[in-house]
Design an enzyme around this catalytic site. Structure first.
Site, PDB file in Angstrom:
ATOM      1  CB  ILE A  95       0.828   2.676   8.358  1.00  0.00           C
ATOM      2  CG1 ILE A  95       1.184   3.012   9.283  1.00  0.00           C
ATOM      3  CG2 ILE A  95       0.575   3.484   7.177  1.00  0.00           C
ATOM      4  CD1 ILE A  95       2.519   3.512   9.111  1.00  0.00           C
ATOM      5  CG  HIS A 105       0.192  -4.188  -1.563  1.00  0.00           C
ATOM      6  ND1 HIS A 105       1.136  -3.371  -2.347  1.00  0.00           N
ATOM      7  CD2 HIS A 105      -1.108  -3.182  -1.202  1.00  0.00           C
ATOM      8  CE1 HIS A 105       0.445  -1.992  -2.796  1.00  0.00           C
ATOM      9  NE2 HIS A 105      -1.184  -2.140  -1.603  1.00  0.00           N
TER      10      HIS A 105
HETATM   11  P1  5GP Z   1      -2.424   0.819  -1.978  1.00  0.00           P
HETATM   12  O1  5GP Z   1      -2.700   2.117  -2.001  1.00  0.00           O
HETATM   13  O2  5GP Z   1      -0.745   0.780  -2.614  1.00  0.00           O
HETATM   14  O3  5GP Z   1      -3.066  -0.262  -2.482  1.00  0.00           O
HETATM   15  O4  5GP Z   1      -2.090   0.327  -0.220  1.00  0.00           O
HETATM   16  C1  5GP Z   1      -0.731   0.578   0.037  1.00  0.00           C
HETATM   17  C2  5GP Z   1      -1.427   0.604   1.418  1.00  0.00           C
HETATM   18  O5  5GP Z   1      -0.237   0.951   2.484  1.00  0.00           O
HETATM   19  C3  5GP Z   1      -2.369   2.332   2.600  1.00  0.00           C
HETATM   20  O6  5GP Z   1      -3.435   1.285   2.659  1.00  0.00           O
HETATM   21  C4  5GP Z   1      -0.964   2.612   3.550  1.00  0.00           C
HETATM   22  O7  5GP Z   1      -1.862   2.166   4.924  1.00  0.00           O
HETATM   23  C5  5GP Z   1      -0.210   0.980   3.650  1.00  0.00           C
HETATM   24  N1  5GP Z   1       0.624   1.615   4.644  1.00  0.00           N
HETATM   25  C6  5GP Z   1       1.732   2.846   3.024  1.00  0.00           C
HETATM   26  N2  5GP Z   1       3.047   2.490   4.013  1.00  0.00           N
HETATM   27  C7  5GP Z   1       3.248   1.680   5.420  1.00  0.00           C
HETATM   28  C8  5GP Z   1       4.139   0.957   6.070  1.00  0.00           C
HETATM   29  O8  5GP Z   1       5.081   1.843   6.337  1.00  0.00           O
HETATM   30  N3  5GP Z   1       3.457   0.568   6.882  1.00  0.00           N
HETATM   31  C9  5GP Z   1       2.217  -0.183   6.697  1.00  0.00           C
HETATM   32  N4  5GP Z   1       1.804  -0.568   7.799  1.00  0.00           N
HETATM   33  N5  5GP Z   1       1.426   0.702   5.818  1.00  0.00           N
HETATM   34  C10 5GP Z   1       1.473   1.346   4.958  1.00  0.00           C
END
Ligand code: 5GP
Ligand code: ZN
Length: 115
Positions: free
Chosen positions: A32, A101
């Site tokens: 997103i 992820h």
């Molecule tokens: P992290 O910081 O945990 O490694 O990555 C989480 C990722 O999830 C971030 O890059 C963020 O932009 C993405 N993200 C968070 N909420 C959503 C959502 O509701 N939809 C999508 N497609 N991505 C999301």
């Protein structure tokens, strides 16, 4: 499925997302808040909180994640130029969503060391 997990809600179809690939083990969705021209999240359907929660039962799943990363990079068209696969674990690692992820980033030159 874990209550209040945004990725479990996306997997269940309760929150919309744009997919480029899905199979019985993983979904690949557009981030997103993209950090590169191509920024996808490879999300296992199984709710696993962090890398530290993986067990040997998940070995095939994690191997599959990397197979899918290469396939998506190839199919979208940035495999030969190069790409990066990232897993952030816990706060200092930059994790903000507590469902494991893998970021698949491509379409620009990456820098090293990462921020
Ligand atoms: P992290 O910081 O945990 O490694 O990555 C989480 C990722 O999830 C971030 O890059 C963020 O932009 C993405 N993200 C968070 N909420 C959503 C959502 O509701 N939809 C999508 N497609 N991505 C999301
Ligand atoms: Zn989850």
């Amino acid at each position: 499925m874990s209550d209040n997990c945004i990725f479990c809600k996306i997997i269940a179809g309760d929150i919309p997302a744009r997919y480029v690939y899905e199979d019985e083990l993983v979904l690949v969705l557009e981030d997103i808040n993209p950090q590169a021209p191509h920024h996808y999240l490879i999300v296992p359907r199984k709710h696993i909180r962090t890398t530290l929660d993986l067990t040997t039962a998940d070995n095939e799943l994690i191997g599959h994640v990397f197979q899918v990363a290469g396939k998506v990079a190839h199919d979208v068209g940035f495999a030969d130029d190069g790409f990066r696969v990232i897993n952030n674990c816990n706060e200092a690692g930059g994790q903000t969503v507590w469902h494991i992820h893998f970021h698949l980033l491509g379409g620009r030159d990456m820098t090293w060391p990462p921020g």
